[in-house]
Design a protein around this motif. Structure first.
Motif, mmCIF file in Angstrom:
data_model
loop_
_atom_site.group_PDB
_atom_site.id
_atom_site.type_symbol
_atom_site.label_atom_id
_atom_site.label_comp_id
_atom_site.label_asym_id
_atom_site.label_seq_id
_atom_site.Cartn_x
_atom_site.Cartn_y
_atom_site.Cartn_z
ATOM 1 N N THR A 130 3.872 0.249 -9.643
ATOM 2 C CA THR A 130 2.916 -0.297 -8.675
ATOM 3 C C THR A 130 2.073 0.816 -8.060
ATOM 4 O OG1 THR A 130 4.425 -2.119 -8.182
ATOM 5 C CG2 THR A 130 2.670 -1.696 -6.594
ATOM 6 N N VAL A 135 -4.487 -8.233 -7.534
ATOM 7 C CA VAL A 135 -3.179 -8.058 -8.151
ATOM 8 C C VAL A 135 -2.605 -9.446 -8.432
ATOM 9 C CG1 VAL A 135 -0.920 -6.975 -7.991
ATOM 10 C CG2 VAL A 135 -2.864 -5.955 -6.788
ATOM 11 N N MET A 171 4.365 -8.315 -3.085
ATOM 12 C CA MET A 171 3.263 -7.412 -3.416
ATOM 13 C C MET A 171 2.200 -7.400 -2.322
ATOM 14 S SD MET A 171 2.318 -5.213 -5.652
ATOM 15 C CE MET A 171 3.219 -5.579 -7.155
ATOM 16 N N THR A 217 0.561 -4.081 -0.787
ATOM 17 C CA THR A 217 -0.879 -3.836 -0.919
ATOM 18 C C THR A 217 -1.519 -3.628 0.444
ATOM 19 O OG1 THR A 217 -0.903 -5.178 -2.934
ATOM 20 C CG2 THR A 217 -3.023 -4.745 -1.900
ATOM 21 N N ASP A 225 0.980 -7.891 -13.034
ATOM 22 C CA ASP A 225 2.338 -7.354 -12.994
ATOM 23 C C ASP A 225 3.296 -8.324 -13.681
ATOM 24 O OD1 ASP A 225 4.403 -5.653 -12.429
ATOM 25 O OD2 ASP A 225 4.454 -6.043 -10.276
ATOM 26 N N SER A 231 10.077 -8.448 -9.461
ATOM 27 C CA SER A 231 9.290 -7.826 -8.388
ATOM 28 C C SER A 231 9.974 -7.725 -7.026
ATOM 29 C CB SER A 231 7.950 -8.563 -8.194
ATOM 30 O OG SER A 231 7.108 -8.288 -9.271
#
Length: 881
Positions: free
Chosen positions: A293, A314, A325, A329, A424, A618
């Motif tokens: 990442t 993303v 995420m 971010t 991802d 994730s």
């Protein structure tokens, strides 16, 4: 100026008042908005928009403003003017046809006039088509032919002269000089022009920013344009559309950005990005926890700085992975210390439930030391506009919609153009969604975007598909895993091997156990006799619920008033996490799992998480012991990546052990009833995985990842005689299904960017997936599978009335309880009952179905369906099962 020209109206006042806005002024409003938008874009965007016409920016700008202004040229016709009050004094037939789409009249008129100006016939036709579809869909050739002959709608020569006069007035304001020599628009050109026009029209039509003009204002059109240009700047400020300047204006090293030295993976990405000559696809295949990442964030910074990309999106496979995420971010953006506002959106159906996003949306996050601010602008939270935001995190579904034939798909396409787009966990997609993804990548490259793909591991066939998409080939001898592959249009694929972090190498013991749930429970208790963090990852919600019930009743554990698990008499804490909890409860369980089983959780005692695939990707979870149902080899390895994930001084178990349910014994279990694993995964891949793992007592990660995946997916497993017939049978069924699903994906898209397949105006426009009351066959699909609907569980205390429209606060409270239902019988029964009349008027509730429960939580339509505080939504098995 011809009197009729200024008396043509574009917009009227609300509630029947007599106010109106002259069309000629509205045309300039939208042109001014286009100009302001493009002025805030990077130079690369302006260059790309000019290339649509085959020109340099200075020569293309006046034409781009003119054609965008002419999006509503068709309002100058009796069919539109007679919808309210025709003040032109021009002739109309006794019964003008007001049942028309004025945008298609714009298309007809603009085509003719551009051709008169010397444009090639095809270029004029496609440019007029692009601005004429600003209401969401294109006109079929038969629609255009019919409209051209309908004088009751478009009027006679005097109306044509008014439309010509409007174009001449725009020519006088913008003064284009050179005539485009380009012969036609490509698919990407068309999407960029139509997307920009719609975006500008949405803003230029908002009376809050663009108040109505007067007849006197029509006397000075150039002055009006300049005034509205200022208003356009103010409107863009109001919605948070800031100038698209790079986060980093000067080159930075990885260590400068993240305050720690790069790992080999991160250094490899930094080196490759520095050598790129233009937009490309970067594929990073590396073990879990290697820093993929951060590598993607760094690549975005450099690609944005070097190529003028205008932001980042993303895309992840699930809402849960998107939530995780989003936080990362947000932190990354804030850490860059930019001195301007940034807009960051969360794009998925559960965004309302995400506290981080809601706080960002409602208040903004400001840091006075940095001077910058990250916020989630309200204007972009509309689902069609969300991809226009500069930064975004969401599900892959949102990124795929631009290449599906949904209304305004081109606005979403414009939003992703010239951006860095990160995908991802791409190993998570089936043949249908995976095929859509490859088609999307072709479009993104053609739109000037750069793409970064992240995965723990991939079958070679996916690398080959990516190479084919850019017209290249993978090397005969591929670089060893972990690796970075670079796909540039028209070039051979290059690869680079990098070392995995030696500190993260892990040799784990592989042990088969029986697939029955009591065996899983016993194995967990036995191996965690001295305490520790355990994970039981099962393939279906039903198995998760049943395994949770096998642990004795205990003291309820709660988080913020919601049940999240239980504490047994011996102190063991047991938690259940799957997708069939009402949304707010699921979010609480997800948050708790991350806190408890994450890197810095309280690891005292014995804690067991029972989860489905929602814990597979994730989420940064670290377990001392994992028991997993048998799954495809890549997913078994993915799950194993949560075992001993972080370095710790000591653990309550002596070695990392991966228990695989269904691996024990001389033959694999049936993957049908009662396990139902075959309904989740391909039987042939499960069989080959079973055969391969049977021969192993340990796994070394990451060293063996690539070899194991290739062995299973390239069918290099030595199949014993007694399993060959079963494998052959499953192969016939599964291969046929894969071919069918790929075929469906090929048929589902709008076409390809590099041929004429996209140019089919007669294509039927599908509905977005969450449009209420629409049959599944009429919806765009980003994934295949059972129909899924959103249900709102309601207890007697909720005082539900089918006629009442809940206010926003009530609607939000109910929406926070939403649960997704895909069980066919239940979904069909709810759809038959329908969305209540009162809910259809609520923006939040209009796509939801009430699940009316009695005081015991049982569905009043079918008592076998119930909502349980501990288990979530339960489908009681039939007596025969």
């Amino acid at each position: 100026m011809n009197k009729a020209l200024v008396y043509v109206w574009a917009k009227t006042g609300k509630n029947g008042d007599a106010r109106w806005h002259p069309l000629i002024l509205h045309m300039l409003d939208v042109a001014a908005t286009v100009d302001a938008i493009l002025a805030r874009e990077p130079k690369s965007t302006r260059k790309r928009m000019a290339a649509c016409l085959g020109m340099e920016w200075e020569d293309a700008r006046p034409w781009l403003l003119l054609v965008a202004a002419c999006h509503d040229l068709g309002k100058a016709c009796p069919g539109f003017q007679c919808k309210w009050l025709d003040m032109t004094g021009l002739r109309t037939t006794p019964s003008p046809n007001t049942e028309i789409n004025h945008a298609f009249v714009s298309q007809i008129a603009l085509t003719e006039m551009l051709q008169e100006k010397g444009w090639s016939d095809e270029l004029a036709d496609l440019v007029a088509d692009a601005v004429g579809c600003h209401h969401g869909s294109r006109a079929s050739p038969s629609t255009i032919d019919h409209l051209m002959g309908d004088r009751r709608a478009i009027g006679k020569d005097d109306w044509a002269q008014v439309r010509r006069g409007l174009v001449e007035a725009m020519m006088e304001v913008f003064k284009p000089i050179k005539i485009p020599t380009k012969q036609a628009l490509t698919g990407p050109d068309f999407m960029l022009l139509s997307g920009l026009t719609s975006f500008a029209d949405w803003i230029g039509s908002n009376e809050d920013w663009f108040s109505f003009g007067t007849l006197q204002d029509c006397d000075d059109l150039k002055g009006w344009f300049q005034k509205r240009r200022v208003r356009a700047e103010q409107a863009l400020d109001a919605i948070g559309w800031e100038p698209r300047t790079p986060l980093s204006l000067a080159p930075k090293s990885f260590e400068q950005v993240f305050k720690f030295p790069p790992r080999p993976l991160q250094q490899a990405v930094a080196d490759v990005v520095a050598d790129l000559k233009g937009s490309a696809i970067l594929l990073v295949e590396a073990p879990m926890g290697e820093g993929k990442t951060e590598a993607a964030y760094f690549a975005h910074l450099e690609l944005q700085r070097r190529f003028g990309h205008r932001g980042l999106y993303v895309a992840l496979p699930t809402k849960a992975t998107g939530n995780a995420m989003f936080k990362r971010t947000l932190k990354f953006l804030r850490d860059q210390g930019t001195d301007r506002k940034l807009d960051l959106q969360l794009l998925h159906g559960g965004a309302l439930l995400n506290d981080t996003f809601q706080n960002l949306r409602l208040s903004g996050i400001h840091d006075s030391n940095m001077g910058g601010e990250v916020r989630a602008g309200e204007w972009f939270t509309n689902k069609k506009r969300a991809l226009l935001s500069e930064y975004g995190v969401g599900t892959v579904d949102q990124a795929l919609l631009p290449i599906l034939p949904v209304r305004h798909n081109f606005v979403r396409m414009w939003g992703l153009a010239n951006r860095v787009v990160v995908f991802d966990e791409i190993h998570a997609y089936d043949a249908y969604t995976g095929t859509l993804l490859v088609h999307l990548l072709r479009w993104l490259l053609a739109l000037g975007s750069s793409v970064i793909l992240l995965s723990a591991t991939l079958p070679p066939s996916i690398r080959e598909a990516l190479a084919k998409a850019v017209g290249g080939k993978v090397p005969e001898q591929e670089k060893a895993y972990p690796r970075l592959s670079v796909f540039c249009p028209g070039e051979e694929v290059t690869q680079k091997h990098f070392e995995a972090d030696p500190a993260r190498r892990l040799t784990l013991k592989l042990q088969g156990i029986s697939a029955d749930l009591p065996s899983i429970r016993s194995a967990l208790e036995e191996h965690l006799a001295n305490g520790g963090m355990g994970l039981a990852l099962v393939n279906t919600v039903q198995r998760g619920q049943d395994l949770y019930r096998l642990f004795h009743e205990g003291e309820p554990l709660e988080r913020e008033g919601q049940r999240i698990g239980k504490r047994l008499a011996d102190g063991t804490e047991v938690y259940l996490f799957h997708a069939r909890f009402p949304a707010e409860r699921r979010q609480k369980r997800e948050d708790h799992a991350l806190e408890t089983f994450g890197e810095s959780g309280n690891r005292a005692g014995r804690k067991i998480l029972i989860a489905t695939q929602v814990a597979e990707q994730s989420l940064d979870l670290d377990f001392d012991l994992i028991a997993t149902d048998l799954a495809p080899i890549d997913l078994v390895l993915q799950r194993a990546g949560r075992l001993w994930r972080h370095a710790r001084k000591s653990r309550p178990v002596s070695e990392p052990i991966l228990l695989v349910a269904g691996l024990v014994g001389d033959k694999p279990p049936s993957f049908g009833k009662p396990l139902w694993w075959g309904a989740v995964y391909r039987e042939d891949i499960l069989l080959r995985t079973w055969i391969l793992l049977q021969t192993k007592q340990s796994l070394t990660l990451p060293d063996e990842i690539d070899t194991l995946v290739q062995t299973v997916y390239e069918e290099k497993v030595d199949v014993p005689e007694f399993l060959r017939e079963r494998l052959e049978k499953s192969l016939v069924a599964e291969d046929g299904e894969v071919i069918a699903h790929r075929g469906q994906a090929n048929q589902a898209i709008i076409g390809f960017p590099d041929d004429a397949s996209w140019n089919d105006p007669a294509r039927f426009v599908l509905y977005d997936e969450d449009e209420p009351g629409v049959h599944r066959t009429l919806m765009a699909k980003t994934r295949l599978g059972e129909d899924s609907i959103v249900a709102i569980p309601l207890l007697p205390d909720d005082a539900f009335s089918s006629e009442a429209t809940p206010d926003f606060d009530q609607a939000k409270r109910w929406y926070l309880q939403a649960v997704s239902i895909s069980r066919k019988g239940v979904a069909k029964k709810l759809q038959a009952i329908g969305v209540p009349e009162g809910w259809k008027k609520s923006p939040l509730m209009r796509n939801c179905f009430p699940l009316i429960l009695d005081a015991q939580g049982r569905w009043t339509e079918d008592a076998k369906v119930r909502l349980d505080d501990d288990l979530g939504l339960v489908y009681e098995p039939k007596e025969a099962e």
